[in-house]
Enzyme design. Structure first.
Site, PDB file in Angstrom:
ATOM      1  N   GLY A 173       0.783  -1.227   0.000  1.00 53.17           N
ATOM      2  CA  GLY A 173       0.000   0.000   0.000  1.00 53.17           C
ATOM      3  C   GLY A 173       0.809   1.268   0.000  1.00 53.17           C
ATOM      4  CG  ASN A 178      -3.876  -0.344 -12.597  1.00 58.02           C
ATOM      5  OD1 ASN A 178      -3.699  -0.503 -11.385  1.00 58.02           O
ATOM      6  ND2 ASN A 178      -3.198  -1.028 -13.500  1.00 58.02           N
ATOM      7  CG  HIS A 187       1.631  -1.363 -15.600  1.00 56.39           C
ATOM      8  ND1 HIS A 187       1.436  -2.616 -15.074  1.00 56.39           N
ATOM      9  CD2 HIS A 187       2.580  -1.505 -16.559  1.00 56.39           C
ATOM     10  CE1 HIS A 187       2.230  -3.482 -15.694  1.00 56.39           C
ATOM     11  NE2 HIS A 187       2.934  -2.830 -16.597  1.00 56.39           N
ATOM     12  CG  ASP A 239      -1.426  -3.625 -17.098  1.00 55.54           C
ATOM     13  OD1 ASP A 239      -2.091  -3.089 -16.193  1.00 55.54           O
ATOM     14  OD2 ASP A 239      -0.629  -4.563 -16.901  1.00 55.54           O
TER      15      ASP A 239
END
Length: 284
Positions: free
Chosen positions: A18, A109, A111, A147
């Site tokens: 996290g 998201n 990546h 992705d």
């Protein structure tokens, strides 16, 4: 749908330590005018991410991963908590198409590569094996691929020949901790989106390289924020030029090359001075 005209309620999904969650908790605390992290969900009961959230007074829940049931349960939870956007931060599961479709444009998201290069797992090992000069991080909207969603923000990070997967991961993580909050700021201000707004941009969209598209999307939304027609993004006007300058300048200070200077602190003084001497020589 953004800006909302009120503070947004954000949910973060995380599976592990996290650290990106921590950056989001620090950037969007309770009472922030743009939005706050109101909920953290993990598929792993012992995830450190849950402890990080609870230490900040944020509701943190473990929902076991059961295909089909996880999405149903979390959908009900998000609706009940009035969540406006979902941020994936090291969430190591592939969400089902029904969930992605329901949250498209509000589901982000991050990546650790310069997508579309190196999607999926074991990114740093693959980058080093390919002897790339640069890697980086990408914040993107989530679509139904892995992705593959529209890019919101990218930052390049140098790859040193002496790097290990661990050292490269650490360098990229440090940049991610600034890039992800910035990307969320842009989203909540309505200055990014997954698709073009104007017909002019839609017509040429297939011809624009995927890594150039975020600048067009930001420029369109800058024009909208200024009360200008979004079609102006395709015109040769001073307003369009200003919009693109904003689109590029929003990334100032994020370039991972700047972070290399911090790593010089670990060098012996004579070597550090040698680096600085050469830099002085090449500066115009």
């Amino acid at each position: 749908m953004f800006p909302l005209g009120r503070p947004a309620r954000l949910a973060v999904f995380a599976s592990g330590r996290g650290t990106n969650l921590q950056a989001l908790l620090d950037a969007f605390p309770r009472g922030h005018p743009l939005g706050e992290v109101a909920l953290v969900v993990s598929d792993r009961q012992g995830a450190l991410a849950l402890e990080r959230a609870r230490s900040k007074g944020v509701e943190a829940l473990h929902i076991p991963w059961q295909k089909g049931r996880f999405a149903e349960e979390v959908q009900r939870l998000l609706k009940d908590r009035g969540i406006d956007a979902v941020l994936l931060a090291g969430f190591m599961r592939i969400l089902p198409p029904s969930f992605v479709e329901a949250w498209y444009g509000r589901l982000l998201n991050i990546h650790p590569s310069l997508l579309p290069d190196y999607p999926g797992l074991h990114v740093h090992e693959r980058v080093l094996a390919a002897q790339e000069a640069f890697s980086g991080t990408t914040v993107h909207f989530v679509d139904q691929g892995v992705d593959t969603g529209p890019i919101l923000l990218q930052v390049r990070v140098p790859v040193l020949p002496t790097d290990t997967p661990q050292s490269l991961e650490a360098r990229i993580l440090e940049v991610e901790h600034r890039a992800y909050p910035l990307a969320v700021h842009l989203l909540l201000l309505g200055l990014v989106g997954p698709e073009p707004l104007s017909q002019a941009l839609r017509r040429i969209w297939p011809e624009i390289p995927c890594r150039s598209r975020p600048y067009y999307l930001r420029a369109e939304r800058a024009l909208r924020a200024w009360g200008r027609p979004v079609e102006e993004v395709a015109w040769a006007t001073d307003w369009a030029r200003a919009a693109f300058l904003f689109a590029y300048r929003v990334e100032e200070g994020l370039d991972g090359v700047a972070w290399v200077a911090r790593e010089e602190k670990g060098l012996p003084p004579p070597l550090k001075e040698g680096v600085e001497d050469l830099l002085r020589r090449v500066k115009l």
